[in-house]
Write a protein that holds these residues in place. Structure first.
Motif, short mmCIF file in Angstrom:
data_model
loop_
_atom_site.label_atom_id
_atom_site.label_comp_id
_atom_site.label_asym_id
_atom_site.label_seq_id
_atom_site.Cartn_x
_atom_site.Cartn_y
_atom_site.Cartn_z
N CYS A 42 0.81 -1.23 0.00
CA CYS A 42 0.00 0.00 0.00
C CYS A 42 0.84 1.27 0.00
CB CYS A 42 -0.93 0.01 1.22
SG CYS A 42 -2.13 -1.33 1.20
N LYS A 45 2.18 3.51 -4.99
CA LYS A 45 0.99 4.09 -5.62
C LYS A 45 0.32 3.11 -6.58
CE LYS A 45 2.28 8.96 -5.32
NZ LYS A 45 2.52 10.21 -6.10
N ASP A 48 -1.45 0.54 -4.48
CA ASP A 48 -2.55 1.15 -3.73
C ASP A 48 -3.72 1.51 -4.64
OD1 ASP A 48 -3.60 2.09 -1.25
OD2 ASP A 48 -3.25 4.14 -1.93
N GLN A 57 -7.01 -7.21 3.23
CA GLN A 57 -5.96 -6.46 3.93
C GLN A 57 -5.43 -7.24 5.12
OE1 GLN A 57 -7.12 -2.52 5.15
NE2 GLN A 57 -5.07 -1.96 5.82
#
Length: 221
Positions: A42, A45, A48, A57
């Protein structure tokens, strides 16, 4: 915890599409399947920016992208009262799905996806797990019962009002009948009185019989 020697599951048709179903008894605490896929950082970029429904997660930094076809665990659906759970090992970055209840052959395997997933994906369309379906059916049944009760109350009220108006109507008819009878009786009495008065009047007007006049004696010659 016990681990099953072979695959105790199959992919099958579920209420929400596809699901994972038990093909043999699964004891509470048994490892069922591993949830896996590419590990996303994460802090990067490009990682993410990845968006799909199968992101799991593990920590604030690491997320498993379970959208790969080989990840059969992605077919396990959410349930608010599940028979399995996700056992996360943060250090090893592994996710294992374990049974938290005894699962019988033919039962759908499910676990709780968590609050964030529920709010984002399930709440807007309505959760379709067995627990939520039962709640909806119960509420619908209660609503129907309440509607039927209100209808019965309205019908009883309307019936009472109809009986009340019918009673008033009968009373009015009885009053009219009595009034008519009294009026008729009064008319007869008035007519009889009038007739009697007329008879008396006629009798009063009848001249009395005249007495014959006495003849004068003739004078002697």
């Amino acid at each position: 915890m016990p681990a099953l020697s072979n695959k105790p599951y199959r992919i099958g048709r579920s209420k929400t599409g596809l699901g994972l179903f038990a093909t043999q008894p699964i004891k509470k605490g048994s490892k069922i399947i591993r949830y896996f896929g590419p590990m996303l950082d994460c802090n990067k970029k490009k990682d993410d920016a990845v968006e799909n429904k199968y992101l799991f997660q593990i920590s604030k930094r690491w997320t498993v992208d379970g959208s790969v076809r080989k990840n059969v665990a992605r077919y396990i659906n959410h349930a608010c009262k599940p028979n399995a759970e996700s056992d996360v090992n943060v250090k090893k970055r592994k996710i294992i799905i374990r049974a938290i209840k005894d699962i019988e052959p033919g039962d759908e395997i499910n676990y709780d996806y968590g609050t964030d997933y529920f709010k984002e994906y399930l709440k807007p369309i309505g959760c379709k797990c067995d627990s939520c379906e039962k709640k909806r059916k119960k509420k619908a049944a209660e609503a129907r019962a309440e509607k039927a009760l209100l209808k019965q109350k309205a019908e009883r009220k309307a019936q009472k009002q109809a009986e009340k108006y019918a009673g008033k109507g009968k009373a009015k008819k009885a009053d009219k009948a009595r009034a008519a009878k009294t009026s008729k009786a009064g008319g007869k009495t008035a007519k009889a009185t009038k007739s009697k008065a007329k008879t008396t009047s006629v009798k009063a007007k009848k001249p009395e019989a005249r007495k014959p006049k006495a003849k004068k004696p003739k004078a002697a010659a």
